[in-house]
Design a protein around this motif. Structure first.
Motif: not given
Length: 173
Positions: A61-62, A65, A68-69, A103-104, A106-107
């Motif tokens: 997940a990290v 993110v 993607t960012a 990204p948010v 996805l977090v």
């Protein structure tokens, strides 16, 4: 038959009793004397300063993110340098803003999908040690409570509260 001729056994001292089993599941055993997880085992009286916490976020997940960012940032910079931002419509700006929230999202999804593990830490002979880790909150709570009960009993040298085993007083009639 005993040495003194009695047929009954003398009462055993509290120190001579076998350790009481407080929690047992495959790979995890908590007794009043030892805490065992997998191939690691610690004497309960030597464990001090227990605390709990949460582990790190899922690596996948990290990374998702971060990628993607980074991609969204690179597209924004490229559009800025090529002059493409001046030709975009209001709908395109809204779409870019929505994609910027990816990204948010996805977090949030990553933490729901693979939440950080629950961790039980303590000190063993002055060194911080990760004693137990689980992503099952119920199992983690059961193991933590069992270890705290074992520490309480170790602190009191295995003696139970005398009032809990005492019969109520009744006058002789």
């Amino acid at each position: 038959m005993q040495i003194d001729g009695s047929a009954t056994r003398p009462p055993r001292s509290p120190r001579a009793t076998t350790p009481e089993l407080l929690y047992a599941r495959p790979g995890i055993v908590v007794t009043t004397e030892r805490f065992t997880v997998g191939h690691r085992s610690w004497p309960v009286p030597e464990l001090t300063q227990l605390w709990t916490g949460r582990g790190a976020h899922d690596r996948l997940a990290v990374r998702a993110v971060a990628v993607t960012a980074g991609t969204i940032g690179a597209v924004g910079v490229l559009l800025g340098f090529t002059g493409g931002l001046e030709r975009l419509t209001a709908g395109a700006y809204l779409a870019l803003g929505a994609v910027g929230l990816l990204p948010v999202l996805l977090v949030l999804v990553g933490d729901r999908w693979r939440p950080p593990a629950y961790e039980l830490w303590g000190r063993h002979r002055g060194v911080e040690v990760l004693l137990f880790s689980s992503d099952d909150e119920r199992q983690f709570g059961q193991v933590t409570r069992a270890l705290r009960r074992a520490r309480e009993r170790a602190r009191h040298d295995g003696w139970d509260d005398p009032l809990t085993g005492a019969a109520p007083w009744r006058p002789h009639r």
